[in-house]
Scaffold this motif. Structure first.
Motif, mmCIF file in Angstrom:
data_model
loop_
_atom_site.group_PDB
_atom_site.id
_atom_site.type_symbol
_atom_site.label_atom_id
_atom_site.label_comp_id
_atom_site.label_asym_id
_atom_site.label_seq_id
_atom_site.Cartn_x
_atom_site.Cartn_y
_atom_site.Cartn_z
ATOM 1 N N GLY A 267 0.836 -1.199 0.000
ATOM 2 C CA GLY A 267 0.000 0.000 0.000
ATOM 3 C C GLY A 267 0.866 1.241 0.000
ATOM 4 N N SER A 268 0.579 2.170 0.904
ATOM 5 C CA SER A 268 1.395 3.382 0.999
ATOM 6 C C SER A 268 2.747 3.049 1.619
ATOM 7 N N ALA A 269 3.679 3.992 1.515
ATOM 8 C CA ALA A 269 4.965 3.803 2.185
ATOM 9 C C ALA A 269 4.765 3.685 3.690
ATOM 10 N N GLY A 270 3.815 4.446 4.216
ATOM 11 C CA GLY A 270 3.508 4.339 5.640
ATOM 12 C C GLY A 270 2.971 2.974 6.012
ATOM 13 N N ASP A 271 2.128 2.407 5.143
ATOM 14 C CA ASP A 271 1.610 1.062 5.388
ATOM 15 C C ASP A 271 2.750 0.046 5.410
ATOM 16 N N PHE A 272 3.726 0.238 4.519
ATOM 17 C CA PHE A 272 4.881 -0.660 4.513
ATOM 18 C C PHE A 272 5.617 -0.584 5.845
ATOM 19 N N ALA A 622 -1.918 7.615 3.229
ATOM 20 C CA ALA A 622 -2.920 7.420 2.190
ATOM 21 C C ALA A 622 -3.584 6.047 2.327
ATOM 22 N N LYS A 623 -4.886 5.991 2.074
ATOM 23 C CA LYS A 623 -5.661 4.755 2.147
ATOM 24 C C LYS A 623 -5.814 4.145 0.754
ATOM 25 N N PRO A 624 -6.127 2.857 0.673
ATOM 26 C CA PRO A 624 -6.266 2.226 -0.645
ATOM 27 C C PRO A 624 -7.211 2.961 -1.574
ATOM 28 N N GLY A 625 -8.307 3.496 -1.028
ATOM 29 C CA GLY A 625 -9.273 4.199 -1.869
ATOM 30 C C GLY A 625 -8.789 5.523 -2.413
ATOM 31 N N ASP A 626 -7.682 6.037 -1.865
ATOM 32 C CA ASP A 626 -7.138 7.310 -2.347
ATOM 33 C C ASP A 626 -6.366 7.148 -3.652
ATOM 34 N N TYR A 627 -5.938 5.932 -3.961
ATOM 35 C CA TYR A 627 -5.118 5.698 -5.148
ATOM 36 C C TYR A 627 -6.020 5.540 -6.366
ATOM 37 N N LYS A 628 -5.976 6.536 -7.248
ATOM 38 C CA LYS A 628 -6.877 6.559 -8.398
ATOM 39 C C LYS A 628 -6.120 6.932 -9.664
ATOM 40 N N ALA A 629 -6.515 6.301 -10.756
ATOM 41 C CA ALA A 629 -5.925 6.647 -12.045
ATOM 42 C C ALA A 629 -6.304 8.078 -12.410
ATOM 43 N N ALA A 630 -5.405 8.742 -13.134
ATOM 44 C CA ALA A 630 -5.642 10.123 -13.549
ATOM 45 C C ALA A 630 -5.113 10.317 -14.961
#
Length: 650
Positions: A267-272, A622-630
């Motif tokens: 997930g995020s670097a923080g999650d790691f 950041a949470k999983p739902g924050d990661y979005k294609a752009a």
């Protein structure tokens, strides 16, 4: 900074730990083993007395001492010299990476074999070599603080690496009977940082300094962050440095496999960090709780410290053109020190064709590049040693070049009086994925979709960032492995009809928009070799690889900081913003028949943490739902003429 950047080190037994009140002792003859009491039997204990590896015929003297600092803390210090040395200068290195091992590279009776290769020319010529563990690391007393801040707003103790260097030098010139009383200081990476620190309020005996690839600003462009984007493999370094005083530094037990998958699944670097239980490591907390360029980081920037202090020590700043860790620091310090050099003879800048700390190793090649010889040793013998000889041994003035850089592409050292040399010349992006020195007649934009679920790798997979073969050469990796991906745009010139010589740091002038509310932007400046190599008489040691896409400079910028590095803010979807940042300093010649390419993408994974492309206050959370294609739009021509500003020399 990372463990991959250290010198090759060995192991050695402790000969003696002497307090300041005990005089230095030369180990000239090993103590005999105590005689066995009576004949040996099958039940005689098989416990041998201590064995001294330094035999009577060794050509060196090695001493271990504990040097006292002004606050009473004692620092473990190793002093090495050839037998018979007298009236000799000292070269000091202050390290977090184990002074004991640095002075026992191999088990040998020859001084040039126990010390790192870079020391050979010096100790053979009568120099005294000294390595010291900084406080709190390995055998030194005290408490370790990563890149300890200078005494001042962030450090009220009055103790820093500058005062420790002063106290060390003071002790050495008073207690090493073989010295002539003159000291130089030298070191790369973290040791480059401690070298610079010794120059702040320096001891009078400090006569010369060679900071190499110094850690200067770990948010802007050295190590932990680059323009706000975080380097996730630094987590391993924080853990190792923060445990066991560096002797038994822990490692994240994530096993083997592809680092791309490892970090993506976390997930995020923080999650790691939380997954592996390293989120409470003090320096991990410092990083995760301070993602922006606030006073927490800006007041620790060494170039700002150097700018605030007078220039007292002749300094030779050294960096590799493809330094994968600390490309920012040496040129940044040169920029603030050079204006104080009224006669242009106190500060010099060296940029060699090397990776991080490459100046201290063999400089024959780097990745796909084969050079014209051992460029690292050539520099040390022709320039670095004469520099030290002049200031430490009263040798004639070698007229050290104000700026010495190696022109890659034509493979030759070049001397200039200043840096940068080239005139700012825009290389514009244009329609049809072209690049040209002519401003585009038409305007428009090219789009691509950046998907955090499928980030662009920074090396061909599988990835192992602990593999030195991958890590030390990633900046020269052929970029054809991503050229053609739908989320990587490549703008290329026509084949050049004349050389284009750049000397300086190319500057990115990017006009871009995103459908998200945050974005990373990665720009690569690339030398594209001809598919059919015409340079049969190339000055290079071997013909270049046909079609090679050789990176000349790669750098990232985190979009949220476009209006202020200390004040991140959400991007407005669809709004064109002007992003500007620098690529590393280079001296490079794009030869006729070659093309110049600019690649643009929005991830460089897992070297840098993924931007979720949705604005969140702290990307580490950041949470999983924050990661979005752009959808990312790169603009060219008109009022939004994206370009890379090249420092083109005559």
């Amino acid at each position: 900074m990372t463990h991959l950047a250290r010198l090759a080190l060995g192991t050695a037994p402790i000969l003696a730990l002497l307090t300041a009140s005990v005089p230095l002792l030369a180990r000239s003859k090993p103590a005999p083993a105590p005689a066995a009491s009576g004949p040996v039997t099958p039940m005689t204990p098989d416990v041998a007395p201590a064995y001294d590896e330094v035999r009577p015929d060794a050509d060196f003297i090695r001493r271990e001492v504990m040097v006292p600092m002004r606050d009473g803390v004692k620092l473990y210090t190793v002093i090495v010299m050839k037998k018979g040395t007298t009236n000799a200068p000292i070269i000091l290195s202050r390290t977090p990476y184990d002074a004991k091992d640095a002075t026992h590279r191999t088990k040998s009776q020859h001084i040039t074999e126990i010390l790192p290769a870079m020391d050979a020319e010096f100790v053979e010529d009568g120099y005294i070599r000294v390595y010291q563990d900084i406080r709190g690391m390995h055998k030194s007393e005290g408490t370790f603080i990563m890149t300890r801040p200078l005494a001042g707003p962030l450090n009220k103790t009055g103790i820093d690496e500058s005062t420790d260097a002063y106290d060390t030098i003071d002790w050495l010139v008073k207690n090493v009977k073989e010295t002539n009383g003159k000291v130089g200081i030298n070191g790369s990476s973290y040791l480059g940082f401690t070298t610079l620190m010794a120059e702040i309020n320096p001891h009078p005996a400090l006569k010369a300094a060679v900071p190499q690839s110094p850690m200067v600003d770990t948010w802007i462009g050295d190590d932990s962050f680059h323009n706000g984007a975080f380097r996730v493999n630094d987590f391993d370094y924080y853990l190792e440095m923060s445990t066991g005083k560096g002797d038994d530094g822990a490692a994240i037990p994530h096993g083997a496999g592809d680092d791309y998958d490892l970090y993506l699944k976390a997930g995020s670097a923080g999650d790691f960090a939380r997954q592996w239980g390293i989120d409470q490591i003090p320096f991990t907390r410092k990083v995760m709780e301070n993602p922006a360029y606030t006073d927490f980081w800006s007041l620790q920037a060494v170039d700002k410290w150097m700018a605030a202090h007078p220039l007292k020590v002749p300094t030779m700043l050294v960096v590799g053109q493809w330094d994968q860790e600390d490309s920012y620091g040496a040129p940044a310090v040169y920029k603030v020190m050079e204006p104080k050099d009224a006669n242009n003879d106190m500060v010099s800048l060296v940029i060699g064709p090397w990776r991080h700390s490459g100046v201290n190793h063999y400089g024959y090649e780097l990745g796909p590049l084969t050079l014209t010889g051992d460029t690292a040793r050539e520099f040390r013998v022709r320039y670095m040693k004469p520099f030290f000889d002049h200031y430490l041994k009263d040798a004639p003035d070698p007229k050290t070049p104000p700026v010495l850089t190696y022109a890659t592409g034509i493979d030759q050292w070049q001397v200039t009086s200043k840096w940068p040399v080239g005139a700012p010349t825009p290389l514009y992006l244009g329609a049809g994925f072209t690049a040209s020195f002519a401003r585009p007649a038409s305007e428009g934009h090219d789009d691509y979709v950046s998907d955090p679920a499928k980030p662009v790798p920074f090396l061909p997979r599988p990835l192992d960032m602990a593999d030195t073969r991958q890590w030390t050469t990633w900046l020269v990796t052929d970029q054809r492995f991503v050229d053609g991906r739908p989320d990587v745009l490549s703008y290329t010139t026509a084949p050049l009809d004349k050389p284009v010589h750049i000397m300086g740091a190319p500057q990115v002038d990017l006009f871009a928009a995103t459908s998200g509310t945050d974005s990373d932007w990665v720009v690569k400046l690339i030398d594209v070799y001809p598919d059919v190599t015409p340079e049969a008489n190339s000055p290079s040691a071997r013909p270049p690889q046909p079609g090679l896409e050789l990176p000349i400079g790669v750098e990232i910028f985190r979009g949220r900081y476009v209006h202020g590095l200390a004040t991140p803010a959400a991007l407005t979807p669809g709004k064109v913003e002007n992003y500007g940042w620098g690529l590393p300093n280079v001296n490079h010649v794009f030869l006729p028949g070659h093309r110049i390419m600019v690649q643009i993408q929005s991830s460089l994974f897992p070297l840098y943490d993924r931007n979720p492309q949705t604005y969140v206050g702290n990307i580490f959370n950041a949470k999983p739902g924050d990661y979005k294609a752009a959808t990312q739009s790169i603009f060219f021509g008109g009022a939004h003429a994206s370009a890379v500003i090249l420092p083109v020399a005559d």
